[in-house]
Design a protein around this motif. Sequence first.
Motif, PDB file in Angstrom:
ATOM      1  N   VAL A  46       0.789  -1.277  -0.001  1.00 55.62           N
ATOM      2  CA  VAL A  46       0.004   0.196  -0.161  1.00 55.62           C
ATOM      3  C   VAL A  46       0.714   1.213  -0.076  1.00 55.62           C
ATOM      4  N   PRO A  47       0.474   2.661  -0.452  1.00 55.08           N
ATOM      5  CA  PRO A  47       1.075   3.431  -0.636  1.00 55.08           C
ATOM      6  C   PRO A  47       1.665   4.179   0.741  1.00 55.08           C
ATOM      7  N   GLY A  48       2.923   4.797   0.871  1.00 50.95           N
ATOM      8  CA  GLY A  48       3.086   5.431   2.372  1.00 50.95           C
ATOM      9  C   GLY A  48       4.001   4.636   3.306  1.00 50.95           C
ATOM     10  N   LEU A  49       4.449   3.492   2.519  1.00 56.75           N
ATOM     11  CA  LEU A  49       5.422   2.571   3.365  1.00 56.75           C
ATOM     12  C   LEU A  49       6.925   2.723   3.313  1.00 56.75           C
ATOM     13  N   GLY A  50       7.244   3.589   2.366  1.00 51.06           N
ATOM     14  CA  GLY A  50       8.665   3.777   2.186  1.00 51.06           C
ATOM     15  C   GLY A  50       9.280   3.112   0.918  1.00 51.06           C
ATOM     16  N   LYS A  51       8.426   2.384  -0.072  1.00 54.30           N
ATOM     17  CA  LYS A  51       9.220   1.702  -1.209  1.00 54.30           C
ATOM     18  C   LYS A  51       9.793   2.713  -2.098  1.00 54.30           C
ATOM     19  N   THR A  52       9.579   3.933  -2.263  1.00 51.37           N
ATOM     20  CA  THR A  52      10.487   4.552  -3.081  1.00 51.37           C
ATOM     21  C   THR A  52      11.672   5.167  -2.163  1.00 51.37           C
ATOM     22  N   THR A  53      11.578   5.255  -1.000  1.00 44.24           N
ATOM     23  CA  THR A  53      12.990   5.749  -0.322  1.00 44.24           C
ATOM     24  C   THR A  53      13.735   4.588  -0.158  1.00 44.24           C
ATOM     25  N   LEU A  54      13.312   3.398  -0.065  1.00 47.70           N
ATOM     26  CA  LEU A  54      13.977   2.162   0.031  1.00 47.70           C
ATOM     27  C   LEU A  54      14.875   2.287  -1.309  1.00 47.70           C
ATOM     28  N   ALA A  55      14.219   2.497  -2.496  1.00 43.31           N
ATOM     29  CA  ALA A  55      14.817   2.323  -3.831  1.00 43.31           C
ATOM     30  C   ALA A  55      15.885   3.341  -3.632  1.00 43.31           C
ATOM     31  N   MET A  56      15.610   4.821  -3.410  1.00 37.80           N
ATOM     32  CA  MET A  56      16.623   5.773  -3.581  1.00 37.80           C
ATOM     33  C   MET A  56      17.727   5.571  -2.536  1.00 37.80           C
ATOM     34  N   SER A  57      17.384   4.911  -1.362  1.00 35.62           N
ATOM     35  CA  SER A  57      18.605   4.651  -0.642  1.00 35.62           C
ATOM     36  C   SER A  57      19.430   3.722  -0.998  1.00 35.62           C
ATOM     37  N   PHE A  58      19.193   2.548  -1.657  1.00 36.52           N
ATOM     38  CA  PHE A  58      19.907   1.702  -2.240  1.00 36.52           C
ATOM     39  C   PHE A  58      20.725   2.082  -3.505  1.00 36.52           C
ATOM     40  N   SER A  59      20.046   3.075  -4.218  1.00 40.34           N
ATOM     41  CA  SER A  59      21.020   3.960  -5.234  1.00 40.34           C
ATOM     42  C   SER A  59      21.897   4.773  -5.019  1.00 40.34           C
ATOM     43  N   LYS A  60      21.788   5.387  -3.801  1.00 37.75           N
ATOM     44  CA  LYS A  60      23.012   6.364  -3.252  1.00 37.75           C
ATOM     45  C   LYS A  60      24.000   5.297  -2.817  1.00 37.75           C
ATOM     46  N   ALA A  61      23.469   4.287  -1.891  1.00 40.73           N
ATOM     47  CA  ALA A  61      24.627   3.444  -1.143  1.00 40.73           C
ATOM     48  C   ALA A  61      25.550   2.768  -2.282  1.00 40.73           C
ATOM     49  N   LEU A  62      24.766   2.087  -3.353  1.00 39.87           N
ATOM     50  CA  LEU A  62      25.523   1.450  -4.222  1.00 39.87           C
ATOM     51  C   LEU A  62      26.274   2.260  -5.310  1.00 39.87           C
ATOM     52  N   GLY A  63      26.140   3.516  -5.191  1.00 43.47           N
ATOM     53  CA  GLY A  63      26.656   4.437  -5.930  1.00 43.47           C
ATOM     54  C   GLY A  63      26.297   4.305  -7.620  1.00 43.47           C
ATOM     55  N   PHE A  64      24.974   4.121  -7.679  1.00 47.19           N
ATOM     56  CA  PHE A  64      24.150   3.987  -9.002  1.00 47.19           C
ATOM     57  C   PHE A  64      23.933   5.103  -9.486  1.00 47.19           C
ATOM     58  N   ALA A  65      24.021   5.135 -10.818  1.00 49.57           N
ATOM     59  CA  ALA A  65      23.293   6.335 -11.302  1.00 49.57           C
ATOM     60  C   ALA A  65      21.623   5.807 -11.563  1.00 49.57           C
ATOM     61  N   ASN A  66      20.945   6.788 -11.000  1.00 43.27           N
ATOM     62  CA  ASN A  66      19.608   6.389 -11.084  1.00 43.27           C
ATOM     63  C   ASN A  66      18.347   7.263 -11.696  1.00 43.27           C
ATOM     64  N   LYS A  67      17.416   6.750 -12.109  1.00 48.54           N
ATOM     65  CA  LYS A  67      16.198   7.600 -12.598  1.00 48.54           C
ATOM     66  C   LYS A  67      14.893   6.972 -12.009  1.00 48.54           C
ATOM     67  N   ARG A  68      13.981   7.969 -11.907  1.00 51.58           N
ATOM     68  CA  ARG A  68      12.636   7.602 -11.478  1.00 51.58           C
ATOM     69  C   ARG A  68      11.625   8.022 -12.690  1.00 51.58           C
ATOM     70  N   ILE A  69      10.736   7.235 -12.698  1.00 53.44           N
ATOM     71  CA  ILE A  69       9.537   7.460 -13.512  1.00 53.44           C
ATOM     72  C   ILE A  69       8.215   6.921 -12.938  1.00 53.44           C
ATOM     73  N   GLN A  70       7.322   8.244 -13.004  1.00 57.29           N
ATOM     74  CA  GLN A  70       5.996   8.054 -12.261  1.00 57.29           C
ATOM     75  C   GLN A  70       5.151   7.438 -13.329  1.00 57.29           C
ATOM     76  N   PHE A  71       4.688   6.251 -13.134  1.00 55.93           N
ATOM     77  CA  PHE A  71       3.972   5.552 -14.590  1.00 55.93           C
ATOM     78  C   PHE A  71       2.159   5.939 -14.421  1.00 55.93           C
ATOM     79  N   THR A  72       1.891   6.248 -15.235  1.00 54.96           N
ATOM     80  CA  THR A  72       0.352   7.099 -15.344  1.00 54.96           C
ATOM     81  C   THR A  72      -0.088   6.557 -16.690  1.00 54.96           C
ATOM     82  N   PRO A  73      -1.485   6.638 -16.836  1.00 53.28           N
ATOM     83  CA  PRO A  73      -2.086   6.088 -17.990  1.00 53.28           C
ATOM     84  C   PRO A  73      -1.738   6.671 -19.298  1.00 53.28           C
ATOM     85  N   ASP A  74      -1.155   7.774 -19.320  1.00 51.50           N
ATOM     86  CA  ASP A  74      -0.697   8.591 -20.525  1.00 51.50           C
ATOM     87  C   ASP A  74       0.894   8.238 -20.739  1.00 51.50           C
ATOM     88  N   THR A  75       1.649   7.448 -19.674  1.00 54.97           N
ATOM     89  CA  THR A  75       3.006   7.450 -19.983  1.00 54.97           C
ATOM     90  C   THR A  75       3.278   6.624 -21.185  1.00 54.97           C
TER      91      THR A  75
END
Length: 320
Positions: A46-75
């Motif tokens: 469900v929303p609000g449990l930190g899924k996005t924060t988890l992903a961004m935390s891993f990206s920084k700790a791993l030294g990864f180049a990261n991008k984020r895309i918010q999927f919507t019906p018109d993506t």
Amino acid sequence: MKQQEIQESIAQLHKEVTKVIKGKDEVVSKVIIAIMASGHILLEDVPGLGKTTLAMSFSKALGFANKRIQFTPDTMPSDIMGMSIYNEKTSDFEYSEGAAVNCNLLLGDEINRTSSKTQSALLEAMAEGKVTVDGNTHILLKPFIVMATQNPITSGGTQPLPDSQLDRFMVRLSMGYPDAENQLAILKNISSQDQLSVIDSVLTAGKVAEIQDYIKNLEVSDEVYLYMIRLCEATREDSQVELGISPRGVGALAQMAKSHAVCDGRDYVTPDDVESVVYDCLAHRLFLYTKAKREGVTASAVLSRILQSVEKPKLLRPLS
């Protein structure tokens, strides 16, 4: 890369991510295992449990180049793959990269809110490590990990992921609600500082790729491989299962078991490693008959029954 060096790297990674992700050590460990197994991760909660924060935390700790895309019906598929844009100055078409290009970790928020055509574009990137635009192929960075989220409760405006795309996710994980003590820690972090600023980069994309290669090349005894195969074959023969585990699923189980062993400090795989990852790796790949679902049967319950029925090898170490 030596086993001890890998262990130290994984311990550092876990320490950095848990600076922000409170009370979810097990989930953090599972994500680490999946990433080192070169797998894509589906976070279903469900929303609000930190899924996005988890992903961004891993990206920084791993030294990864990261991008984020918010999927919507018109993506559009081009938002992921990129597109050719006409340049009037040069009188030529130039490639404008999409979200999947030039990143190591792509966070796809609410993946089930976009069209099947866009999901198919993401499938090519996940499965083949490349995108094709106007006949030109663009190779993605390595490692390339997709960490996608979806809400399993609200179905309005969503497009269920096709079987083929679910099969491309090595694991499906759920974070769940934190307890009161960890919620308090989260609130203090939010009020005091930018959460991600406390995380240091302890790895690089190159080092992660080395660990992934080490895991891929880890030898597994025939007895353990046959145990995995028998487990997956049992799902295909189960009376409550309409679609059992595919050969790709067997391969994913093998990769996860190897990664679990290495992350646990060993250079050999035991049947216990298989059991430790079987639910996260296989449950989303099982499709039950409608009658079974109406009776409240779950994929996890089927896997539990199969684990009890398939004989477990007593082999603990590989035979010399």
